[in-house]
Design a protein around this motif. Structure first.
Motif: not given
Length: 130
Positions: A17, A67, A70, A87-88, A90, A93
């Motif tokens: 994060a 998104v 997240r 958050n979370s 990838k 991103d």
């Protein structure tokens, strides 16, 4: 003079994060739209999230489908700050993230259009390692 300064980018492992911050100055933080955009190498700039006044003392958040669930956008009007909690994360991103502002309020059809924002920050790099 309107200025936007992003901070908080960096390198993070997938699943991690980050919180991006956008410090705004030069305008009254009452009726506004502030959006977060990102641009990966070789790709077009895309809208990630936006918070916009609706003309009735409410702030409405918008999110890209990629998104939603997240990322969380929030604002601190007293300090003229807008945050993007990611958050979370990838690998997809990974991009340069930009904060943008405009005095024309946005809705579900306009918030993600880069050309609808007049003011832009310099961007902050987010890299998500797999």
């Amino acid at each position: 003079e309107v200025q936007l300064v992003e901070s908080g980018g960096g390198l993070v492992q997938a699943g991690g994060a980050l919180t991006l911050s956008c410090a705004a100055s030069g305008f009254t933080f009452d009726e506004y739209a502030i959006g977060w955009f990102r641009q990966a190498p070789g790709k077009e700039r895309e809208g990630v999230s936006c918070v916009s006044s609706n003309g009735m003392n409410d702030l409405i958040p918008y999110y890209a489908d990629s998104v939603k669930g997240r990322f969380i956008i929030s604002s601190d009007n007293a300090n003229k700050m807008v945050y993007l909690r990611m958050n979370s994360l990838k690998p997809e991103d990974t991009a340069v993230y930009y904060c943008a502002a405009d005095f024309f309020l946005k809705d579900g059809t306009t918030w993600h259009v880069p050309g609808d924002y007049e003011y832009w920050g310099q961007g902050t790099q987010v890299t998500v390692a797999s």
